[in-house]
Design a protein around this motif. Sequence first.
Motif, PDB file in Angstrom:
ATOM      1  N   LEU A 465       0.813  -1.207   0.000  1.00 40.94           N
ATOM      2  CA  LEU A 465       0.000   0.000   0.000  1.00 40.94           C
ATOM      3  C   LEU A 465       0.851   1.263   0.000  1.00 40.94           C
ATOM      4  N   TYR A 466       1.987   1.230   0.710  1.00 46.75           N
ATOM      5  CA  TYR A 466       2.837   2.426   0.770  1.00 46.75           C
ATOM      6  C   TYR A 466       3.293   2.837  -0.627  1.00 46.75           C
ATOM      7  N   TYR A 467       3.719   1.882  -1.435  1.00 47.74           N
ATOM      8  CA  TYR A 467       4.208   2.199  -2.783  1.00 47.74           C
ATOM      9  C   TYR A 467       3.081   2.714  -3.674  1.00 47.74           C
ATOM     10  N   ILE A 468       1.899   2.163  -3.489  1.00 54.88           N
ATOM     11  CA  ILE A 468       0.763   2.634  -4.278  1.00 54.88           C
ATOM     12  C   ILE A 468       0.408   4.063  -3.877  1.00 54.88           C
ATOM     13  N   PHE A 469       0.370   4.344  -2.587  1.00 49.55           N
ATOM     14  CA  PHE A 469       0.058   5.685  -2.110  1.00 49.55           C
ATOM     15  C   PHE A 469       1.131   6.678  -2.552  1.00 49.55           C
ATOM     16  N   ALA A 470       2.403   6.260  -2.483  1.00 50.88           N
ATOM     17  CA  ALA A 470       3.496   7.151  -2.882  1.00 50.88           C
ATOM     18  C   ALA A 470       3.448   7.458  -4.373  1.00 50.88           C
ATOM     19  N   SER A 471       2.827   6.572  -5.146  1.00 51.53           N
ATOM     20  CA  SER A 471       2.682   6.818  -6.584  1.00 51.53           C
ATOM     21  C   SER A 471       1.463   7.688  -6.879  1.00 51.53           C
ATOM     22  N   VAL A 472       0.321   7.343  -6.268  1.00 49.51           N
ATOM     23  CA  VAL A 472      -0.917   8.081  -6.530  1.00 49.51           C
ATOM     24  C   VAL A 472      -0.891   9.462  -5.883  1.00 49.51           C
ATOM     25  N   TRP A 473      -0.376   9.544  -4.655  1.00 45.42           N
ATOM     26  CA  TRP A 473      -0.374  10.799  -3.905  1.00 45.42           C
ATOM     27  C   TRP A 473       1.041  11.338  -3.712  1.00 45.42           C
ATOM     28  N   GLY A 474       1.890  11.073  -4.659  1.00 44.42           N
ATOM     29  CA  GLY A 474       3.258  11.571  -4.602  1.00 44.42           C
ATOM     30  C   GLY A 474       3.866  11.555  -5.984  1.00 44.42           C
ATOM     31  N   CYS A 521     -18.310  -8.476   6.463  1.00 43.56           N
ATOM     32  CA  CYS A 521     -16.999  -8.983   6.864  1.00 43.56           C
ATOM     33  C   CYS A 521     -16.029  -8.998   5.681  1.00 43.56           C
ATOM     34  N   GLY A 522     -16.526  -9.396   4.516  1.00 47.79           N
ATOM     35  CA  GLY A 522     -15.666  -9.393   3.335  1.00 47.79           C
ATOM     36  C   GLY A 522     -15.197  -7.996   2.970  1.00 47.79           C
ATOM     37  N   GLY A 523     -16.098  -7.020   3.065  1.00 50.70           N
ATOM     38  CA  GLY A 523     -15.752  -5.657   2.670  1.00 50.70           C
ATOM     39  C   GLY A 523     -15.058  -4.845   3.738  1.00 50.70           C
ATOM     40  N   SER A 524     -14.894  -5.401   4.948  1.00 51.40           N
ATOM     41  CA  SER A 524     -14.333  -4.613   6.047  1.00 51.40           C
ATOM     42  C   SER A 524     -12.894  -4.190   5.813  1.00 51.40           C
ATOM     43  N   THR A 525     -12.196  -4.833   4.877  1.00 54.42           N
ATOM     44  CA  THR A 525     -10.833  -4.414   4.553  1.00 54.42           C
ATOM     45  C   THR A 525     -10.814  -2.971   4.062  1.00 54.42           C
ATOM     46  N   GLY A 526     -11.900  -2.537   3.429  1.00 59.49           N
ATOM     47  CA  GLY A 526     -11.981  -1.144   2.980  1.00 59.49           C
ATOM     48  C   GLY A 526     -11.850  -0.159   4.127  1.00 59.49           C
ATOM     49  N   PHE A 527     -12.403  -0.496   5.297  1.00 55.88           N
ATOM     50  CA  PHE A 527     -12.271   0.379   6.461  1.00 55.88           C
ATOM     51  C   PHE A 527     -10.828   0.417   6.957  1.00 55.88           C
ATOM     52  N   PHE A 528     -10.140  -0.714   6.896  1.00 58.40           N
ATOM     53  CA  PHE A 528      -8.735  -0.744   7.307  1.00 58.40           C
ATOM     54  C   PHE A 528      -7.880   0.099   6.361  1.00 58.40           C
ATOM     55  N   ILE A 529      -8.178   0.036   5.058  1.00 56.89           N
ATOM     56  CA  ILE A 529      -7.426   0.847   4.098  1.00 56.89           C
ATOM     57  C   ILE A 529      -7.642   2.333   4.377  1.00 56.89           C
ATOM     58  N   TYR A 530      -8.868   2.701   4.730  1.00 56.76           N
ATOM     59  CA  TYR A 530      -9.127   4.110   5.028  1.00 56.76           C
ATOM     60  C   TYR A 530      -8.423   4.532   6.326  1.00 56.76           C
ATOM     61  N   ALA A 531      -8.350   3.619   7.284  1.00 58.41           N
ATOM     62  CA  ALA A 531      -7.584   3.916   8.503  1.00 58.41           C
ATOM     63  C   ALA A 531      -6.109   4.119   8.164  1.00 58.41           C
ATOM     64  N   TYR A 532      -5.612   3.329   7.197  1.00 59.34           N
ATOM     65  CA  TYR A 532      -4.227   3.513   6.755  1.00 59.34           C
ATOM     66  C   TYR A 532      -4.039   4.887   6.110  1.00 59.34           C
ATOM     67  N   CYS A 533      -5.095   5.407   5.475  1.00 56.81           N
ATOM     68  CA  CYS A 533      -5.027   6.761   4.898  1.00 56.81           C
ATOM     69  C   CYS A 533      -4.694   7.784   5.980  1.00 56.81           C
ATOM     70  N   LEU A 534      -5.325   7.657   7.137  1.00 58.42           N
ATOM     71  CA  LEU A 534      -5.056   8.580   8.242  1.00 58.42           C
ATOM     72  C   LEU A 534      -3.590   8.488   8.667  1.00 58.42           C
ATOM     73  N   TYR A 535      -3.088   7.264   8.775  1.00 55.04           N
ATOM     74  CA  TYR A 535      -1.688   7.064   9.154  1.00 55.04           C
ATOM     75  C   TYR A 535      -0.757   7.651   8.095  1.00 55.04           C
ATOM     76  N   TYR A 536      -1.033   7.369   6.822  1.00 51.90           N
ATOM     77  CA  TYR A 536      -0.158   7.836   5.746  1.00 51.90           C
ATOM     78  C   TYR A 536      -0.123   9.363   5.696  1.00 51.90           C
ATOM     79  N   TYR A 537      -1.280   9.976   5.853  1.00 53.88           N
ATOM     80  CA  TYR A 537      -1.353  11.440   5.765  1.00 53.88           C
ATOM     81  C   TYR A 537      -0.514  12.100   6.862  1.00 53.88           C
ATOM     82  N   HIS A 538      -0.620  11.590   8.075  1.00 58.37           N
ATOM     83  CA  HIS A 538       0.040  12.242   9.207  1.00 58.37           C
ATOM     84  C   HIS A 538       1.490  11.807   9.394  1.00 58.37           C
ATOM     85  N   ALA A 539       1.829  10.561   9.031  1.00 55.87           N
ATOM     86  CA  ALA A 539       3.157  10.041   9.344  1.00 55.87           C
ATOM     87  C   ALA A 539       4.072   9.880   8.138  1.00 55.87           C
ATOM     88  N   ARG A 540       3.535   9.665   6.940  1.00 56.68           N
ATOM     89  CA  ARG A 540       4.379   9.337   5.789  1.00 56.68           C
ATOM     90  C   ARG A 540       4.365  10.383   4.696  1.00 56.68           C
TER      91      ARG A 540
END
Length: 589
Positions: A465-474, A521-540
């Motif tokens: 996910l980090y590499y994808i975010f660094a490409s899309v948002w960097g 339950c199957g779609g709950s990974t989407g919530f984890f990805i959005y939580a990662y957005c918060l981490y990426y925005y503030h920390a990375r």
Amino acid sequence: MASSLVLQLLILCSVISFVRSDASDHRYQVGYDVPLYANKVGPFHNPSETYRYFDLPFCSSAPVKEKKEALGEVLNGDRLVSAPYRLEFLGDKDAELACKKHLSKAEVAKFRNAVSKDYYFQMYYDDLPIWGFLGKVDREGKSDPSEYKYYLFKHLQFEILYNKDRVIEISVRSDPNAVVDLTEDNEVDVDFMYSVRWKETDTPFEKRMEKYSQSSSLPHHLEIHWFSIINSCVTVLLLTGFLATILMRVLKNDFVKYAHDEETADDQEETGWKYIHGDVFRYPECKSLFAAAVGSGTQLFALAIFIFMLALVGVFYPYNRGALFTALVVIYALTSGIAGYTAASFYCQLEGTNWVRNLLLTGGLFCGPLFLTFCFLNTVAIAYNTTAALPFGTIMVIFLIWTLVTSPLLVVGGIAGKNSKAEFQAPCHTTKYPREIPPLPWYRKTVPQMAMAGFLPFSAIYIELYYIFASVWGHRIYTIYSILFIVFLILLTVTAFITVALTYFQLAAEDHKWWWRSFLCGGSTGFFIYAYCLYYYHARSDMSGFMQTSFFFGYMACICYGFFLMLGTVGFRASLFFVRHIYHSIKCE
């Protein structure tokens, strides 16, 4: 037959539309004026906040001409115009004057603000991208920001590599000694200069784009990518293997026990998942919404597969401007028939009657939130006067695609699904009245189960996910689509398996309302990805400002919602297959 024909047609249309040879496969004569286009400027750390090149008070020695752009280029925020520098083929230049500009106090302040925010510029020469910074800030030995010195670069040095009559590579750097002091609000005259040096190279024209993809293919980065893959595979294999062993042993014991019960005492009271065989196939609540969610998720799954197919055959090579956005818009429109067919067919299997309302719900379930988000963010972009604001003509083109392609295909697919006359295959009869669900502990409730279901798939993809975010948002380039496809397959596999396991444990607890639970339950990974957005925005990342923040969280919310629908559909389909299988394997009265 018809569905496979539609899929082949979709693939054919996609490939024909987007697989194209390099548009700038030009051969030039000596002295030919190869156009240099200035694209955009903006803060380096805010990739969505870009402005037109001449929004800053640059000068030009000739009337500015705008380059015609495709749909994907406009969606990408590209606004190409003729640059003030002339780079004739094989024409060396040394400290050539491009133009002169008298900067007023307001224009000096505008440039100083741009330099303080690390503004960069992007240009294209023969479809090859180049970047550079507008200026520099002298902070050395100064602790007080009011003492900083701001300088504007006024001399660009172009170095161009050629092979016979073709341009192979271009780079630009700024002369650090040729600067204009912008620290004070004083009027100043600026002479914008440039130099050009041509060098011959043996690199063939076909490999000139490899330079831009090498950054993601360096041994160090490849090592990290493969470590990510191996880490994910080992984690997934251990956990899924552990769960599979337990699940298979428990199921085997269940089958033996139920077979023994049938032979010894037919009137013995049933327990466990067999006890609810008369309720397990009871249709879910809000079945129109459920069928619409499954239809939309199936369409997004088809969209992802087609995008990966195009990526793996090399359509999205580095800086093929706007190809990905064009593919997303067109393929989404073409696959709307899949959503209509799946939703209407499944809704009719659930004995639904108002299939027209179901079709409208399917059409708006993903597009509705996306449209509202776009309206808000486009308004923000217009207020900031950035290139992210779509022109009225582009909005009309997208509206026409939705009106003339998406909606008709959705309706055609819905009619075909309604007329398919497929029946829901249930191994057991459903009783007239539902059984009461026994009290369950807190960890068997929906939200804790979603947290457990989403964690394992997310743990398998979070490194990538980090590499994808660094490409899309960097500004990092991502070209290793084969690894990304492997990660995607791992994500689907883990999502399906963990959802099946949780569905079994739910049924074993005599909770027969598994339909919506398996989807959530199957779609709950989407919530984890959005939580990662918060981490990426503030920390990375170093993103800042209202516009960039709203674009990041707004569009990522839409993307995560799409993942929720797609993975929810995968989880439900896997659970449905599993439930049918286990109840087909026992004798149900």
